[in-house]
Design a protein around this motif. Structure first.
Motif, PDB file in Angstrom:
ATOM      1  N   MET A  86      21.474  70.535  55.828  1.00  0.00           N
ATOM      2  CA  MET A  86      22.050  69.446  56.573  1.00  0.00           C
ATOM      3  C   MET A  86      21.814  68.742  57.906  1.00  0.00           C
ATOM      4  SD  MET A  86      24.613  67.986  55.007  1.00  0.00           S
ATOM      5  CE  MET A  86      26.418  69.301  54.132  1.00  0.00           C
ATOM      6  N   TYR A  87      22.430  67.351  57.955  1.00  0.00           N
ATOM      7  CA  TYR A  87      21.951  66.388  59.118  1.00  0.00           C
ATOM      8  C   TYR A  87      23.113  65.329  59.267  1.00  0.00           C
ATOM      9  CZ  TYR A  87      19.935  63.816  63.109  1.00  0.00           C
ATOM     10  OH  TYR A  87      20.045  63.002  63.714  1.00  0.00           O
ATOM     11  N   LYS A  88      23.853  65.226  60.076  1.00  0.00           N
ATOM     12  CA  LYS A  88      25.038  64.433  59.698  1.00  0.00           C
ATOM     13  C   LYS A  88      25.467  64.571  58.188  1.00  0.00           C
ATOM     14  CE  LYS A  88      23.209  61.716  63.187  1.00  0.00           C
ATOM     15  NZ  LYS A  88      23.042  60.212  63.602  1.00  0.00           N
ATOM     16  N   ASP A  89      25.764  63.282  57.636  1.00  0.00           N
ATOM     17  CA  ASP A  89      26.283  63.475  56.625  1.00  0.00           C
ATOM     18  C   ASP A  89      25.629  63.196  55.095  1.00  0.00           C
ATOM     19  OD1 ASP A  89      25.160  61.101  56.747  1.00  0.00           O
ATOM     20  OD2 ASP A  89      27.493  59.591  56.705  1.00  0.00           O
TER      21      ASP A  89
ATOM     22  N   GLY B  51      11.451  52.668  57.355  1.00  0.00           N
ATOM     23  CA  GLY B  51      12.735  52.201  58.597  1.00  0.00           C
ATOM     24  C   GLY B  51      12.697  53.556  59.901  1.00  0.00           C
ATOM     25  N   ARG B  52      13.194  52.860  60.904  1.00  0.00           N
ATOM     26  CA  ARG B  52      13.107  53.781  62.371  1.00  0.00           C
ATOM     27  C   ARG B  52      14.275  54.829  61.455  1.00  0.00           C
ATOM     28  NH1 ARG B  52      10.304  52.219  67.038  1.00  0.00           N
ATOM     29  NH2 ARG B  52       9.022  50.401  65.688  1.00  0.00           N
ATOM     30  N   ASP B  53      15.317  54.363  61.257  1.00  0.00           N
ATOM     31  CA  ASP B  53      17.415  55.436  61.141  1.00  0.00           C
ATOM     32  C   ASP B  53      17.404  55.035  60.132  1.00  0.00           C
ATOM     33  OD1 ASP B  53      19.508  56.431  61.495  1.00  0.00           O
ATOM     34  OD2 ASP B  53      20.510  54.823  63.280  1.00  0.00           O
ATOM     35  N   SER B  54      17.041  56.022  58.670  1.00  0.00           N
ATOM     36  CA  SER B  54      17.419  56.214  57.744  1.00  0.00           C
ATOM     37  C   SER B  54      19.179  56.309  57.497  1.00  0.00           C
ATOM     38  CB  SER B  54      17.439  57.488  57.265  1.00  0.00           C
ATOM     39  OG  SER B  54      17.747  58.704  57.828  1.00  0.00           O
ATOM     40  N   HIS B  55      19.840  56.687  58.346  1.00  0.00           N
ATOM     41  CA  HIS B  55      21.217  56.605  58.423  1.00  0.00           C
ATOM     42  C   HIS B  55      21.111  55.002  58.613  1.00  0.00           C
ATOM     43  CE1 HIS B  55      22.572  60.393  58.483  1.00  0.00           C
ATOM     44  NE2 HIS B  55      21.178  60.786  59.224  1.00  0.00           N
TER      45      HIS B  55
ATOM     46  N   LEU C 104      13.265  63.926  50.714  1.00  0.00           N
ATOM     47  CA  LEU C 104      14.255  63.225  49.913  1.00  0.00           C
ATOM     48  C   LEU C 104      15.640  63.816  51.139  1.00  0.00           C
ATOM     49  CD1 LEU C 104      12.606  65.944  47.467  1.00  0.00           C
ATOM     50  CD2 LEU C 104      13.883  63.277  46.427  1.00  0.00           C
ATOM     51  N   VAL C 105      16.395  62.408  50.503  1.00  0.00           N
ATOM     52  CA  VAL C 105      17.566  62.405  51.722  1.00  0.00           C
ATOM     53  C   VAL C 105      19.072  61.909  51.125  1.00  0.00           C
ATOM     54  CG1 VAL C 105      18.815  61.629  53.854  1.00  0.00           C
ATOM     55  CG2 VAL C 105      16.803  61.534  54.035  1.00  0.00           C
ATOM     56  N   PHE C 106      19.882  63.471  50.905  1.00  0.00           N
ATOM     57  CA  PHE C 106      21.314  62.857  49.642  1.00  0.00           C
ATOM     58  C   PHE C 106      22.377  62.909  50.391  1.00  0.00           C
ATOM     59  CE2 PHE C 106      24.316  64.910  47.104  1.00  0.00           C
ATOM     60  CZ  PHE C 106      23.928  63.724  45.873  1.00  0.00           C
ATOM     61  N   TYR C 107      23.289  61.385  49.938  1.00  0.00           N
ATOM     62  CA  TYR C 107      24.640  61.951  50.407  1.00  0.00           C
ATOM     63  C   TYR C 107      25.187  61.901  50.120  1.00  0.00           C
ATOM     64  CZ  TYR C 107      22.163  59.025  54.301  1.00  0.00           C
ATOM     65  OH  TYR C 107      21.251  58.634  55.820  1.00  0.00           O
TER      66      TYR C 107
ATOM     67  N   PRO D  85      23.925  73.086  51.334  1.00  0.00           N
ATOM     68  CA  PRO D  85      22.515  72.769  51.346  1.00  0.00           C
ATOM     69  C   PRO D  85      21.541  73.991  50.358  1.00  0.00           C
ATOM     70  CG  PRO D  85      23.031  71.883  53.479  1.00  0.00           C
ATOM     71  CD  PRO D  85      24.198  72.659  52.729  1.00  0.00           C
ATOM     72  N   GLU D  86      22.007  75.216  50.921  1.00  0.00           N
ATOM     73  CA  GLU D  86      21.067  75.927  50.574  1.00  0.00           C
ATOM     74  C   GLU D  86      21.625  76.473  49.243  1.00  0.00           C
ATOM     75  OE1 GLU D  86      23.721  76.591  53.596  1.00  0.00           O
ATOM     76  OE2 GLU D  86      22.728  76.591  54.859  1.00  0.00           O
ATOM     77  N   LYS D  87      22.886  76.425  48.338  1.00  0.00           N
ATOM     78  CA  LYS D  87      22.701  76.153  47.769  1.00  0.00           C
ATOM     79  C   LYS D  87      21.738  75.790  46.036  1.00  0.00           C
ATOM     80  CE  LYS D  87      27.058  78.994  47.028  1.00  0.00           C
ATOM     81  NZ  LYS D  87      28.702  78.556  47.166  1.00  0.00           N
ATOM     82  N   LEU D  88      21.962  74.341  46.752  1.00  0.00           N
ATOM     83  CA  LEU D  88      21.539  72.877  46.101  1.00  0.00           C
ATOM     84  C   LEU D  88      19.563  73.659  46.499  1.00  0.00           C
ATOM     85  CD1 LEU D  88      21.679  70.825  44.714  1.00  0.00           C
ATOM     86  CD2 LEU D  88      21.670  69.178  47.071  1.00  0.00           C
ATOM     87  N   GLU D  89      19.375  73.573  47.781  1.00  0.00           N
ATOM     88  CA  GLU D  89      18.003  74.192  47.427  1.00  0.00           C
ATOM     89  C   GLU D  89      17.449  74.676  46.885  1.00  0.00           C
ATOM     90  OE1 GLU D  89      15.895  77.199  50.581  1.00  0.00           O
ATOM     91  OE2 GLU D  89      16.673  75.277  52.116  1.00  0.00           O
ATOM     92  N   ASN D  90      18.066  75.772  46.502  1.00  0.00           N
ATOM     93  CA  ASN D  90      17.512  77.159  44.915  1.00  0.00           C
ATOM     94  C   ASN D  90      17.995  76.477  43.662  1.00  0.00           C
ATOM     95  OD1 ASN D  90      17.263  79.115  46.984  1.00  0.00           O
ATOM     96  ND2 ASN D  90      19.634  79.957  47.412  1.00  0.00           N
ATOM     97  N   ARG D  91      18.587  75.408  43.583  1.00  0.00           N
ATOM     98  CA  ARG D  91      19.120  75.209  42.012  1.00  0.00           C
ATOM     99  C   ARG D  91      17.379  74.134  42.095  1.00  0.00           C
ATOM    100  NH1 ARG D  91      24.858  74.463  42.915  1.00  0.00           N
ATOM    101  NH2 ARG D  91      24.333  72.517  43.663  1.00  0.00           N
TER     102      ARG D  91
END
Length: 122
Positions: A32-35, A95-99, A53-56, A9-15
């Motif tokens: 990072m949250y869950k997967d 929705g209520r649950d993105s996962h 944005l939520v990336f898997y 996450p930190e590297k992706l955040e910076n890029r």
């Protein structure tokens, strides 16, 4: 594996933040949250709303909150560039649950050739 290094996450955040800063003054935060990796993207302008944005990782799935049309293409292109990827599948984050939403989409896409059995097409 070199590919998994892209998903720190930190590297992706910076890029992502550095790439987006070439177009707009912005602030990007990732965690990072869950997967999944959640991003909060703030384009610095008067009355700007943050975008989420939520990336898997290891998929092309990207859930997004509504993004202002003026920024949408640039945000997606910068995100793709940050991942060194060629394709994303953006879906509206609602929705209520993105996962649960993501799990449905990911499982639907993972059926592959077996989807014929699910739909009694054999």
């Amino acid at each position: 594996d070199d590919r998994s290094a892209n998903f720190v996450p930190e590297k992706l955040e910076n890029r992502f933040g550095d790439t987006l800063d070439q177009f707009y003054e912005s602030m990007v935060v990732a965690l990072m949250y869950k997967d999944s990796i959640w991003f909060r993207v703030q384009i610095n302008e008067i009355e700007s709303t943050p975008y989420f944005l939520v990336f898997y990782p290891n998929s092309t799935l990207l859930l997004t909150s509504p993004i202002k049309a003026a920024y949408k293409d640039i945000i997606f292109e910068c995100f793709l560039f940050s991942l060194s990827a060629e394709k994303l599948t953006p879906l509206q984050l609602s929705g209520r649950d993105s996962h649960s939403i993501a799990e449905l989409v990911l499982n639907r896409k993972s059926q592959g050739g077996f989807s014929a059995y699910r739909y009694n097409q054999v």
